[in-house]
Design a protein around this motif. Structure first.
Motif, PDB file in Angstrom:
ATOM      1  N   GLU A 105       3.934  -6.549  -0.733  1.00 30.36           N
ATOM      2  CA  GLU A 105       3.844  -5.090  -0.585  1.00 30.36           C
ATOM      3  C   GLU A 105       3.969  -4.410  -1.961  1.00 30.36           C
ATOM      4  O   GLU A 105       3.220  -3.481  -2.278  1.00 30.36           O
ATOM      5  CB  GLU A 105       4.951  -4.600   0.352  1.00 30.36           C
ATOM      6  CG  GLU A 105       4.975  -3.098   0.489  1.00 30.36           C
ATOM      7  CD  GLU A 105       6.122  -2.598   1.364  1.00 30.36           C
ATOM      8  OE1 GLU A 105       6.578  -3.341   2.267  1.00 30.36           O
ATOM      9  OE2 GLU A 105       6.551  -1.443   1.142  1.00 30.36           O
ATOM     10  N   ARG A 109       1.502  -1.820  -3.796  1.00 33.85           N
ATOM     11  CA  ARG A 109       1.927  -0.480  -4.217  1.00 33.85           C
ATOM     12  C   ARG A 109       1.631  -0.256  -5.706  1.00 33.85           C
ATOM     13  O   ARG A 109       1.082   0.773  -6.090  1.00 33.85           O
ATOM     14  CB  ARG A 109       3.432  -0.304  -3.982  1.00 33.85           C
ATOM     15  CG  ARG A 109       3.804  -0.095  -2.531  1.00 33.85           C
ATOM     16  CD  ARG A 109       5.325  -0.023  -2.398  1.00 33.85           C
ATOM     17  NE  ARG A 109       5.743   0.207  -1.043  1.00 33.85           N
ATOM     18  CZ  ARG A 109       5.880   1.417  -0.487  1.00 33.85           C
ATOM     19  NH1 ARG A 109       5.637   2.497  -1.203  1.00 33.85           N
ATOM     20  NH2 ARG A 109       6.254   1.555   0.763  1.00 33.85           N
ATOM     21  N   THR A 112      -2.114  -0.016  -6.520  1.00 36.78           N
ATOM     22  CA  THR A 112      -2.699   1.232  -6.032  1.00 36.78           C
ATOM     23  C   THR A 112      -2.299   2.402  -6.934  1.00 36.78           C
ATOM     24  O   THR A 112      -3.148   3.231  -7.303  1.00 36.78           O
ATOM     25  CB  THR A 112      -2.250   1.482  -4.570  1.00 36.78           C
ATOM     26  OG1 THR A 112      -2.672   0.354  -3.802  1.00 36.78           O
ATOM     27  CG2 THR A 112      -2.854   2.756  -4.001  1.00 36.78           C
ATOM     28  N   ASN A 127       0.098  -7.119   7.005  1.00 37.67           N
ATOM     29  CA  ASN A 127      -0.120  -5.690   7.264  1.00 37.67           C
ATOM     30  C   ASN A 127       0.481  -4.834   6.158  1.00 37.67           C
ATOM     31  O   ASN A 127      -0.084  -3.817   5.770  1.00 37.67           O
ATOM     32  CB  ASN A 127       0.480  -5.293   8.614  1.00 37.67           C
ATOM     33  CG  ASN A 127      -0.414  -5.788   9.736  1.00 37.67           C
ATOM     34  OD1 ASN A 127      -1.622  -5.971   9.553  1.00 37.67           O
ATOM     35  ND2 ASN A 127       0.186  -6.036  10.883  1.00 37.67           N
ATOM     36  N   GLU A 128       1.654  -5.267   5.645  1.00 40.79           N
ATOM     37  CA  GLU A 128       2.290  -4.506   4.558  1.00 40.79           C
ATOM     38  C   GLU A 128       1.341  -4.419   3.361  1.00 40.79           C
ATOM     39  O   GLU A 128       1.158  -3.371   2.749  1.00 40.79           O
ATOM     40  CB  GLU A 128       3.573  -5.201   4.064  1.00 40.79           C
ATOM     41  CG  GLU A 128       4.694  -5.303   5.060  1.00 40.79           C
ATOM     42  CD  GLU A 128       4.648  -6.624   5.815  1.00 40.79           C
ATOM     43  OE1 GLU A 128       3.547  -7.073   6.179  1.00 40.79           O
ATOM     44  OE2 GLU A 128       5.727  -7.191   6.070  1.00 40.79           O
ATOM     45  N   GLU A 129       0.736  -5.575   3.068  1.00 35.21           N
ATOM     46  CA  GLU A 129      -0.141  -5.644   1.902  1.00 35.21           C
ATOM     47  C   GLU A 129      -1.388  -4.776   2.119  1.00 35.21           C
ATOM     48  O   GLU A 129      -1.774  -3.983   1.251  1.00 35.21           O
ATOM     49  CB  GLU A 129      -0.539  -7.109   1.744  1.00 35.21           C
ATOM     50  CG  GLU A 129      -1.446  -7.420   0.613  1.00 35.21           C
ATOM     51  CD  GLU A 129      -1.696  -8.919   0.556  1.00 35.21           C
ATOM     52  OE1 GLU A 129      -1.844  -9.553   1.619  1.00 35.21           O
ATOM     53  OE2 GLU A 129      -1.744  -9.443  -0.563  1.00 35.21           O
ATOM     54  N   ARG A 130      -2.011  -4.899   3.276  1.00 34.37           N
ATOM     55  CA  ARG A 130      -3.211  -4.103   3.564  1.00 34.37           C
ATOM     56  C   ARG A 130      -2.865  -2.616   3.531  1.00 34.37           C
ATOM     57  O   ARG A 130      -3.567  -1.807   2.950  1.00 34.37           O
ATOM     58  CB  ARG A 130      -3.790  -4.510   4.913  1.00 34.37           C
ATOM     59  CG  ARG A 130      -5.021  -3.748   5.395  1.00 34.37           C
ATOM     60  CD  ARG A 130      -6.249  -3.830   4.507  1.00 34.37           C
ATOM     61  NE  ARG A 130      -6.270  -2.933   3.367  1.00 34.37           N
ATOM     62  CZ  ARG A 130      -7.301  -2.763   2.562  1.00 34.37           C
ATOM     63  NH1 ARG A 130      -8.426  -3.440   2.739  1.00 34.37           N
ATOM     64  NH2 ARG A 130      -7.238  -1.932   1.532  1.00 34.37           N
ATOM     65  N   GLY A 131      -1.725  -2.306   4.152  1.00 31.39           N
ATOM     66  CA  GLY A 131      -1.342  -0.907   4.248  1.00 31.39           C
ATOM     67  C   GLY A 131      -1.068  -0.267   2.901  1.00 31.39           C
ATOM     68  O   GLY A 131      -1.309   0.925   2.726  1.00 31.39           O
ATOM     69  N   HIS A 132      -0.576  -1.029   1.954  1.00 31.15           N
ATOM     70  CA  HIS A 132      -0.186  -0.438   0.674  1.00 31.15           C
ATOM     71  C   HIS A 132      -1.180  -0.716  -0.450  1.00 31.15           C
ATOM     72  O   HIS A 132      -0.933  -0.333  -1.591  1.00 31.15           O
ATOM     73  CB  HIS A 132       1.212  -0.920   0.272  1.00 31.15           C
ATOM     74  CG  HIS A 132       2.277  -0.367   1.167  1.00 31.15           C
ATOM     75  ND1 HIS A 132       2.699   0.939   1.106  1.00 31.15           N
ATOM     76  CD2 HIS A 132       2.950  -0.920   2.182  1.00 31.15           C
ATOM     77  CE1 HIS A 132       3.605   1.154   2.036  1.00 31.15           C
ATOM     78  NE2 HIS A 132       3.781   0.039   2.702  1.00 31.15           N
ATOM     79  N   GLU A 134      -4.780   0.084  -1.787  1.00 37.10           N
ATOM     80  CA  GLU A 134      -5.996   0.889  -1.597  1.00 37.10           C
ATOM     81  C   GLU A 134      -7.232   0.000  -1.687  1.00 37.10           C
ATOM     82  O   GLU A 134      -8.171   0.169  -0.922  1.00 37.10           O
ATOM     83  CB  GLU A 134      -6.044   1.977  -2.666  1.00 37.10           C
ATOM     84  CG  GLU A 134      -7.036   3.070  -2.356  1.00 37.10           C
ATOM     85  CD  GLU A 134      -7.159   4.042  -3.510  1.00 37.10           C
ATOM     86  OE1 GLU A 134      -6.118   4.479  -4.045  1.00 37.10           O
ATOM     87  OE2 GLU A 134      -8.307   4.331  -3.892  1.00 37.10           O
ATOM     88  N   ASP A 151     -10.088  -9.926   9.392  1.00 39.49           N
ATOM     89  CA  ASP A 151      -9.510  -9.617   8.083  1.00 39.49           C
ATOM     90  C   ASP A 151     -10.590  -9.573   6.998  1.00 39.49           C
ATOM     91  O   ASP A 151     -10.477  -8.808   6.035  1.00 39.49           O
ATOM     92  CB  ASP A 151      -8.419 -10.637   7.724  1.00 39.49           C
ATOM     93  CG  ASP A 151      -7.142 -10.388   8.518  1.00 39.49           C
ATOM     94  OD1 ASP A 151      -7.006  -9.275   9.079  1.00 39.49           O
ATOM     95  OD2 ASP A 151      -6.293 -11.298   8.603  1.00 39.49           O
ATOM     96  N   ARG A 154     -11.643  -6.177   7.151  1.00 37.99           N
ATOM     97  CA  ARG A 154     -10.632  -5.191   6.708  1.00 37.99           C
ATOM     98  C   ARG A 154     -10.496  -5.165   5.185  1.00 37.99           C
ATOM     99  O   ARG A 154      -9.830  -4.295   4.622  1.00 37.99           O
ATOM    100  CB  ARG A 154      -9.259  -5.545   7.294  1.00 37.99           C
ATOM    101  CG  ARG A 154      -9.119  -5.271   8.774  1.00 37.99           C
ATOM    102  CD  ARG A 154      -7.863  -5.949   9.293  1.00 37.99           C
ATOM    103  NE  ARG A 154      -6.662  -5.204   8.952  1.00 37.99           N
ATOM    104  CZ  ARG A 154      -5.442  -5.729   8.854  1.00 37.99           C
ATOM    105  NH1 ARG A 154      -5.259  -7.014   9.054  1.00 37.99           N
ATOM    106  NH2 ARG A 154      -4.398  -4.995   8.553  1.00 37.99           N
TER     107      ARG A 154
END
Ligand SMILES: Cc1cc2nc3c(=O)[nH]c(=O)nc-3n(C[C@H](O)[C@H](O)[C@H](O)COP(=O)(O)O)c2cc1C
Length: 441
Positions: A105, A109, A112, A127-132, A134, A151, A154
């Motif tokens: 994550e 972050r 990004t 999910n943490e990685e995808r979510g954070h 860009e 994936d 995604r």
């Protein structure tokens, strides 16, 4: 009294204390040494190159008033949606499993915030990685751990991993203590059992199969995502040419100093070519195919600073990628954990038993208590700061060489401090206009 001058007892260069200690360790345990990180031996590197800078024959740019652009677009050859980065440094693929979810994550972050991409690894997409992140590059690996078509869709780009600089021709390892329920679930593996990842893709044996595989990935993702091909620094000229022939949008070239989460020490230290030696042959292959800058080249393996980045770009790369340095920026090998490193029989800067999962910094572990030590928000900020500094350093050098874009750096801006570096980088030895192998000499 004997007045004969005393000499110190002679140690052998060949059988040094370090060598003998490894022989004793092997004799006592009967197992080879596994560790993380990259080659520890000294090999010719970017430190052996210097920039010339401008004076009368070249005109420098003014730092505060004149722009020096750092943007880079990856995947301009076939992809409908190439990746646009603000800075020419990306975060290399590092697996969830080797790294904690917090560390993944934090990488997302930091990347990004700095305007660049990060990459999954040999363990699938969290999910943490995808979510954070860009911009997230999804690795398609020989092991196929964590691989699924959803994936792929995604992701923002796909990286087909053929090899890594730390172990060209070899696979990695993940020991049972790091295979928790979540890691096992993502990789379809039993919990707590050591695993060794494959050294080659199960369904192809050569460049023609790679071409078919790339087409398959393009079909799955509607020809939108750039397809990278990652190769270890083995035979960079031919491997780059074959990756381009197979349809790659981007070639990722990882030299022997490149880090790994875990593999045999004998592999890390004895297989592959130094990063410095890999770049010019790869760039030559791109030129010979008329593809330089059309297929982008990303170089990794021992990149630590804006100076390393500027030198790789000057030799013809479009961007660089970092693994180990990003982990250090997050907090790996931080002296504040020295007491705990000592308990593990090591010291700050030398801690490389990442496979054991006992990382005091909470990065290369799946232990819930150790993981908590890494705050992904603060660590992401540290990574952002570091990436910003690298970029500013690279711009400073580029301006001093009179360049309005970091991609305008060129071999002509460089000289080498040693014969080896001159031969590998194909730039003149300092004080001469010659390098070993220069045509016409
Ligand atoms: C902890 C760790 C885990 C890694 N995992 C992967 C991986 O899953 N897939 C991969 O292609 N490379 C992996 N690598 C290699 C990196 O992608 C990259 O090639 C290398 O770290 C670059 O060299 P550097 O560490 O000197 O920057 C890993 C490296 C490290 C340090």
């Amino acid at each position: 009294m004997d007045k004969t001058p005393q000499t110190l007892p002679r140690q052998s260069w060949t059988f040094s204390n370090e060598v003998n200690s490894e022989i004793r360790r092997a004799a006592a345990t009967g197992i080879y040494d596994i560790r993380g990180g990259g080659a520890k031996r000294r090999v010719p590197h970017f430190d052996d190159l210097l920039f010339l800078g401008a004076s009368i024959s070249r005109y420098p740019l003014e730092g505060y008033r004149e722009r020096c652009d750092t943007s880079v677009v990856l995947g301009t050859r076939f992809a409908k949606k190439p990746i646009e980065l603000k800075i020419p440094v990306t975060i290399a693929g590092m697996s969830f499993g080797a790294l904690s979810a917090h560390a993944k994550e934090a990488l997302g972050r930091g990347a990004t915030l700095a305007g660049t991409s990060t990459t999954t690894g040999d363990g699938g997409m969290t999910n943490e990685e995808r979510g954070h992140s860009e911009k997230l590059v999804y690795q398609y690996l020989p092991s196929r751990y964590g691989m699924n078509p959803d994936d792929l869709r995604r992701a923002d780009a796909i990286e087909v991993v053929v090899g890594q600089g730390a172990k060209p021709g070899g696979g990695g390892m993940l020991l049972g203590q790091k295979i928790t329920e979540r890691v096992a679930g993502m990789r379809d593996l039993p919990i707590g059992i050591d695993q060794r990842s494959a050294c080659r893709h199960p369904d192809w044996t050569g460049p023609d199969d790679l071409e078919i595989k790339i087409l398959e990935l393009r079909e799955i993702t509607g020809w939108e995502k750039p397809i990278y091909v990652k190769i270890g620094g083995a035979r960079p000229y031919y491997d780059t040419a074959l990756a381009v022939k197979a349809g790659a949008d981007v070639v990722v070239l990882d030299g022997m100093q490149g880090g790994t989460a875990a593999t045999q020490d004998v592999f890390i230290e004895n297989v592959g070519q130094p990063t410095l030696a890999c770049i010019r042959p790869a760039v030559q292959a791109l030129h010979d195919l008329g593809m330089h800058r059309e297929v982008q080249l990303v170089v990794s393996g021992g990149i630590r600073s804006g100076a390393d980045m500027a030198k790789a770009l000057a030799l013809g790369a479009d961007a660089v990628a970092i693994g180990t340095a990003a982990l250090v920026a997050l907090g790996d090998n931080d002296p504040k954990w020295e007491e705990e490193y000592r308990k593990l029989g090591t010291t700050t800067g030398a801690y490389d038993d990442w496979h054991e999962g006992r990382d005091p910094a909470g990065i290369t572990t799946q232990d819930p208590e150790l993981m908590k030590r890494l705050d992904p928000v603060a660590a992401g900020r540290r990574l952002r700061n570091y990436l910003n500094v690298m970029t500013l350093e690279c711009q400073t050098i580029a301006r001093a060489c009179g360049k309005s874009h970091v991609h305008n750096l060129e071999p002509e801006d460089l000289c080498a401090l040693t014969m080896e570096a001159a031969a590998m980088a194909r730039v003149p030895l300092a004080g001469t206009d010659w390098w070993p192998g220069k045509p016409g000499f």
